[in-house]
Design a protein around this motif. Structure first.
Motif, PDB file in Angstrom:
ATOM      1  N   ASP A   1       0.881   4.182  -2.778  1.00  0.00           N
ATOM      2  CA  ASP A   1       0.727   5.604  -2.448  1.00  0.00           C
ATOM      3  C   ASP A   1       1.857   6.437  -3.054  1.00  0.00           C
ATOM      4  O   ASP A   1       1.616   7.520  -3.604  1.00  0.00           O
ATOM      5  CB  ASP A   1       0.696   5.810  -0.930  1.00  0.00           C
TER       6      ASP A   1
ATOM      7  N   ASP B   1       0.832  -1.212   0.000  1.00  0.00           N
ATOM      8  CA  ASP B   1       0.000   0.000   0.000  1.00  0.00           C
ATOM      9  C   ASP B   1       0.863   1.258   0.000  1.00  0.00           C
ATOM     10  O   ASP B   1       0.566   2.235  -0.683  1.00  0.00           O
ATOM     11  CB  ASP B   1      -0.941   0.026   1.207  1.00  0.00           C
ATOM     12  N   ASP B   2       1.940   1.240   0.783  1.00  0.00           N
ATOM     13  CA  ASP B   2       2.852   2.390   0.811  1.00  0.00           C
ATOM     14  C   ASP B   2       3.463   2.633  -0.563  1.00  0.00           C
ATOM     15  O   ASP B   2       3.584   3.774  -1.014  1.00  0.00           O
ATOM     16  CB  ASP B   2       3.960   2.186   1.847  1.00  0.00           C
TER      17      ASP B   2
ATOM     18  N   GLU C   1       1.610   9.413  -5.924  1.00  0.00           N
ATOM     19  CA  GLU C   1       2.195  10.745  -5.740  1.00  0.00           C
ATOM     20  C   GLU C   1       3.156  11.085  -6.882  1.00  0.00           C
ATOM     21  O   GLU C   1       3.134  12.203  -7.413  1.00  0.00           O
ATOM     22  CB  GLU C   1       2.931  10.813  -4.404  1.00  0.00           C
TER      23      GLU C   1
END
Length: 98
Positions: A33, A29-30, A37
């Motif tokens: 993300d 998930d990181d 970005e």
């Protein structure tokens, strides 16, 4: 990482909520993300690029290289090849650097 989660937890068939509940999925998930970005930053920079004037052959080549990347050959083969050929021509016309 995703393959391991798929193998061990059948990750790809889980709902988004179930996927997020897995502690091992947090790093994935990181990464997602961070990718989101970076994509947003790329879109911002891509929108600004046409407003910048190339002041050298290297600057022009850089802008053309971005265009070659953004014009997917599978979607517009002729334009992609045209841009690539302009880059080759520019390189052939530019004297080698020190």
């Amino acid at each position: 990482m995703e393959a391991k989660l798929a193998r061990e937890h059948n990750y790809l068939s889980l709902s988004r909520r179930q996927q997020r509940a897995l502690p091992e999925a947090r790093e994935l998930d990181d990464i997602d993300d961070q990718l989101e970005e970076l994509h947003e930053q790329q879109q911002t920079l891509l929108a600004v690029l046409p407003t910048l004037a190339a002041t050298s052959a290297l600057g022009l080549a850089g802008k053309l290289a971005v265009a070659a990347i953004e014009v997917c050959p599978e979607e517009n083969e002729e334009v992609h090849h045209l841009i690539a050929s302009i880059l080759r021509d520019l390189k052939a016309m530019t004297p080698p650097g020190p």
